[in-house]
Design an enzyme around this catalytic site. Structure first.
Site, PDB file in Angstrom:
ATOM      1  CB  SER A 159      -6.647  -1.075   7.972  1.00 55.76           C
ATOM      2  OG  SER A 159      -6.642  -0.915   6.578  1.00 55.76           O
ATOM      3  CD  GLU A 255       0.861   1.946   6.906  1.00 52.96           C
ATOM      4  OE1 GLU A 255      -0.158   1.504   6.366  1.00 52.96           O
ATOM      5  OE2 GLU A 255       1.057   1.943   8.138  1.00 52.96           O
ATOM      6  CG  HIS A 285      -1.675  -1.772   6.266  1.00 47.14           C
ATOM      7  ND1 HIS A 285      -2.071  -0.479   6.491  1.00 47.14           N
ATOM      8  CD2 HIS A 285      -2.811  -2.521   6.282  1.00 47.14           C
ATOM      9  CE1 HIS A 285      -3.382  -0.432   6.641  1.00 47.14           C
ATOM     10  NE2 HIS A 285      -3.855  -1.659   6.526  1.00 47.14           N
TER      11      HIS A 285
END
Length: 323
Positions: A159, A255, A285
């Site tokens: 991320s 996602e 995710h």
């Protein structure tokens, strides 16, 4: 061309998707990014600190001044001169830390047989993107100062940490620190231009990330005033990628940050950079972080270990306790 990984139809994957939809997405959609409640974000990491470590690993604490870290290796040690991993945790530049990502770091150390430096870099509100990148780059420098060649370091993160993994590879080249051996992004957030993400079909399907919050977080971490466009060069997808090291990107099929993964793959292909994009079905995710709970996540870590072995030119030697 993306490689599709089918699966994610088991009970565990289904339960995790439901939990994310009910608790994680709801919290991320409404939790204030400023004010008194925003100061409670570090609690997420504090809650995870009592989780016991894997017995097959050992850990050394690192004080980098503005950043802290944990150097995790298979028990008995690992020779950092043969290579090392620099792990940058996710959390939208506002939460998570060493404890939340301890288990994925330990499993990466065991699967690769290499030391992994996990970095607790500055986040909002303590510091924005520039501070985060400065800490991550200094952690890279810390590894090289202790005998690991820059060309034997693989930068990886999930991320927001995936953003930093790409940004560090760009920054080390600019600063003359050398080129990493490779970069791994797990659902990396690579494009701050959130209009495309909000218009993506996965903006409605994603059970984890509320797409409408991306613009707000992006402005805060880059210091961009409300109503102003974020400088495109703050997004790694818009950088000059010529000469970039080999890349592995993993993302979930549904996602919203699949947009970022696919866009980066297109830009890497245009720049002639060796890369692999894996799109995993039925996952959430940054799912490889959940290797303690999901067989698909453990399979994703095996793919990462294979990539690391390939870019370092070493034989993969998983250590006991890597499951």
């Amino acid at each position: 061309m993306a490689e599709y990984r089918p699966g994610g139809r088991g009970v565990r994957a289904a339960l995790i998707r439901v939990a994310c939809r009910v608790f994680v997405r709801t919290t991320l959609a409404w939790w204030p990014l400023r004010g008194p409640l925003s100061r409670l974000m570090p609690v997420v990491d504090l809650v995870m600190r009592p989780v016991p470590r894997l017995r097959a690993t050992e850990m050394r604490r690192v004080d980098g001044g503005t950043w802290r870290g944990e150097l995790v290796a298979p028990r008995g040690g690992a020779d950092a001169t043969h290579g090392a991993l620099l792990y940058l945790h996710g959390g939208a530049f506002v939460f998570c830390g060493l404890a939340t990502h301890r288990r994925v770091v330990e499993r990466l150390a065991l699967r690769t047989g290499l030391p992994v430096l996990s970095v607790d870099y500055r986040q909002l509100p303590e510091g924005g993107l520039d501070a985060s990148l400065a800490d991550a780059t200094d952690a890279f420098r810390w590894l090289t100062a202790r005998g690991t060649d820059a060309g034997s370091i693989v930068c990886l993160g999930d991320s927001a940490g995936g953003h930093l993994a790409f940004a560090v590879a760009l920054e080390t080249r600019r600063a003359g620190l050398g080129r990493p051996a490779g970069v791994v992004g797990l659902s990396p957030w690579l494009d701050f231009a959130s209009d495309a993400q909000q218009a993506h079909p996965n903006a409605r399907r994603d059970v984890f990330i509320p797409a409408r919050r991306l613009a707000r977080v992006g402005r805060l971490c880059t210091g961009t005033p409300k109503g102003a466009a974020i400088d495109p060069l703050r997004s790694p997808v818009n950088a000059d990628l010529s000469g970039f090291p080999p890349v592995l990107i993993q993302c979930a099929e549904d996602e919203v940050l699949r947009h970022d993964a696919e866009l980066m793959a297109e830009r890497l292909a245009a720049a002639g950079v060796p890369h692999t994009l894996q799109v995993w079905q039925g996952q959430v995710h940054a799912f490889p972080v959940l290797a303690h709970a999901l067989p698909e996540s453990r399979a994703a870590l095996d793919e990462i270990a294979g990539f690391v072995s390939g870019v370092l030119g070493t034989r993969r030697t998983p250590q006991p306790g890597a499951a």
